[in-house]
Design a protein around this motif. Sequence first.
Motif, short mmCIF file in Angstrom:
data_model
loop_
_atom_site.label_atom_id
_atom_site.label_comp_id
_atom_site.label_asym_id
_atom_site.label_seq_id
_atom_site.Cartn_x
_atom_site.Cartn_y
_atom_site.Cartn_z
N LEU A 245 0.82 -1.21 0.00
CA LEU A 245 0.00 0.00 0.00
C LEU A 245 0.86 1.26 0.00
CD1 LEU A 245 -2.79 -1.04 2.53
CD2 LEU A 245 -2.82 -1.16 0.05
N GLY A 246 2.17 1.08 -0.06
CA GLY A 246 3.05 2.24 -0.08
C GLY A 246 3.05 3.03 1.21
N VAL A 247 2.86 2.35 2.36
CA VAL A 247 2.81 3.04 3.65
C VAL A 247 4.24 3.20 4.17
CG1 VAL A 247 1.86 3.02 5.98
CG2 VAL A 247 0.57 2.03 4.10
N THR A 248 4.87 4.30 3.87
CA THR A 248 6.24 4.53 4.30
C THR A 248 6.38 5.78 5.16
OG1 THR A 248 6.69 5.69 2.23
CG2 THR A 248 7.21 3.35 2.29
N SER A 249 5.46 6.71 5.08
CA SER A 249 5.58 7.94 5.86
C SER A 249 5.28 7.67 7.32
CB SER A 249 4.62 9.01 5.33
OG SER A 249 3.28 8.62 5.52
N VAL A 250 5.99 8.38 8.19
CA VAL A 250 5.83 8.18 9.63
C VAL A 250 4.41 8.53 10.10
CG1 VAL A 250 6.62 8.93 11.90
CG2 VAL A 250 8.27 8.50 10.08
N PRO A 251 3.82 9.66 9.70
CA PRO A 251 2.45 9.97 10.16
C PRO A 251 1.44 8.90 9.77
CG PRO A 251 3.47 11.91 9.20
CD PRO A 251 4.37 10.77 8.88
N ALA A 252 1.57 8.36 8.56
CA ALA A 252 0.62 7.33 8.12
C ALA A 252 0.77 6.07 8.96
CB ALA A 252 0.85 7.01 6.64
N ARG A 253 2.01 5.68 9.24
CA ARG A 253 2.24 4.48 10.03
C ARG A 253 1.76 4.67 11.47
NH1 ARG A 253 7.15 3.57 10.96
NH2 ARG A 253 8.22 5.21 9.79
N VAL A 254 1.96 5.87 12.02
CA VAL A 254 1.50 6.15 13.38
C VAL A 254 -0.02 6.08 13.45
CG1 VAL A 254 1.32 7.95 15.15
CG2 VAL A 254 3.51 7.52 14.03
N LEU A 255 -0.69 6.67 12.46
CA LEU A 255 -2.16 6.65 12.43
C LEU A 255 -2.70 5.23 12.30
CD1 LEU A 255 -4.70 8.40 12.42
CD2 LEU A 255 -4.53 8.51 9.92
N ILE A 256 -2.12 4.45 11.41
CA ILE A 256 -2.55 3.07 11.23
C ILE A 256 -2.26 2.26 12.49
CG2 ILE A 256 -2.14 0.94 9.94
CD1 ILE A 256 -1.59 2.68 7.49
N GLY A 257 -1.09 2.48 13.08
CA GLY A 257 -0.74 1.77 14.31
C GLY A 257 -1.70 2.09 15.44
N TYR A 258 -2.07 3.35 15.57
CA TYR A 258 -3.04 3.76 16.60
C TYR A 258 -4.38 3.07 16.39
CZ TYR A 258 -6.16 6.76 19.31
OH TYR A 258 -7.12 7.22 20.18
N ALA A 259 -4.84 3.02 15.14
CA ALA A 259 -6.13 2.38 14.84
C ALA A 259 -6.09 0.89 15.14
CB ALA A 259 -6.49 2.62 13.37
N LEU A 260 -4.98 0.22 14.80
CA LEU A 260 -4.88 -1.22 15.04
C LEU A 260 -4.76 -1.53 16.51
CD1 LEU A 260 -2.53 -2.25 12.08
CD2 LEU A 260 -4.98 -2.76 12.33
N VAL A 261 -4.05 -0.71 17.27
CA VAL A 261 -3.97 -0.90 18.72
C VAL A 261 -5.35 -0.75 19.36
CG1 VAL A 261 -3.12 0.10 20.88
CG2 VAL A 261 -1.54 -0.29 18.99
N THR A 262 -6.09 0.27 18.91
CA THR A 262 -7.46 0.47 19.42
C THR A 262 -8.33 -0.74 19.12
OG1 THR A 262 -7.26 2.86 19.07
CG2 THR A 262 -9.48 1.97 19.33
N LEU A 263 -8.22 -1.26 17.91
CA LEU A 263 -9.00 -2.44 17.53
C LEU A 263 -8.60 -3.66 18.37
CD1 LEU A 263 -11.15 -3.44 15.59
CD2 LEU A 263 -9.35 -3.95 13.93
N GLN A 264 -7.29 -3.80 18.64
CA GLN A 264 -6.82 -4.91 19.47
C GLN A 264 -7.35 -4.79 20.89
OE1 GLN A 264 -4.48 -7.63 18.42
NE2 GLN A 264 -5.59 -8.34 20.21
N VAL A 265 -7.41 -3.58 21.42
CA VAL A 265 -7.96 -3.35 22.75
C VAL A 265 -9.42 -3.79 22.81
CG1 VAL A 265 -8.65 -1.57 24.41
CG2 VAL A 265 -6.37 -1.51 23.40
N VAL A 266 -10.19 -3.41 21.80
CA VAL A 266 -11.62 -3.78 21.75
C VAL A 266 -11.78 -5.29 21.69
CG1 VAL A 266 -13.73 -3.62 20.39
CG2 VAL A 266 -12.31 -1.59 20.71
#
Length: 318
Positions: A245-266
């Motif tokens: 998906l071409g996810v190389t920028s730090v802001p994009a990875r941080v945002l995706i990581g935050y969303a996945l952590v939230t989903l893992q918590v749920v």
Amino acid sequence: MGLEPEELQAMSVMDVVREAVAIGHGARQTFALITLALVLPLSIAVLAHSLFTHPILLQVQENDAPASQWLLLLLLYQFAYLLFLFTFSLLCTAAVVFTVASIYAAKPVSFASSLAAVRPIFSRLFRTFLWVALLMLLYNLAYAIAIFPIAILLHGPLFLLLSAAVAFAFLAVHVYISALWHLASVVSVLEPLCGLAAMAKSRDLLRGRGRMAATLVAGYLGACAVIGASFRALVVKGAHEEGSLGVTSVPARVLIGYALVTLQVVVNFIGLLVQSVFYYVCKSHHHQQIDKRALYDHLGGYLGEYVPLRSSVQMENL
């Protein structure tokens, strides 16, 4: 949580999940604090694990330093990770199961009381976990013994076919052991049993509800696998190479990581609630009604409250 035995017996998988969500919403303030204090660190550890192991494995492959040093570092990190993982897993189980049982027994719930009950419950859960760990050790040994001759003697399509069949069979066993462990953990909290006795009681409770248990555990493990794979592909590997998906920028990875952590918590939080509700479903299936007054007293014992003398400390109306 005021369901009658007849309602519990008639529950489907989705009914169990809906009831778990309803319980979480009913005591959302207490569960929110439990989630922040215990479930969130556990979820972060599960996903962040690959953030540290991936660079170490790259160093081993590139031979920038003696491989033995990196392998030693990897082993030390794995040990610390597993210690943290299982400790917080038991802490989360203790807090959530105690809180759900308090709601069922009409006992006042609060974050302070749930946290205070964790310490005496932890030792009981740990004894049960030791038996599960032994069972998993035997399971892994049996898998290695089963797959070794296939890997040595066979090649090509036949190897792939037989290894896939063995893996599928052992995956089914893994799901059963997971269901046994989760239910035994609830038994260890709510009944005067722990260790091997709790495992035996869990096995008895699973009879007749094995298909539902397998569906719930497989759903939980599958959700965790998808979240973990997405985190490794989009966050961890995205930091070192161009992903699909071409996810190389730090802001994009941080945002995706935050969303996945939230989903893992749920997912983790709902999983903990589900295992508590599933215990009551199994008890009702076997017509083992729970004496709410005895349960109330039993839970009070974890908080140092006075427990009146009774002719039986069992959690059932025999």
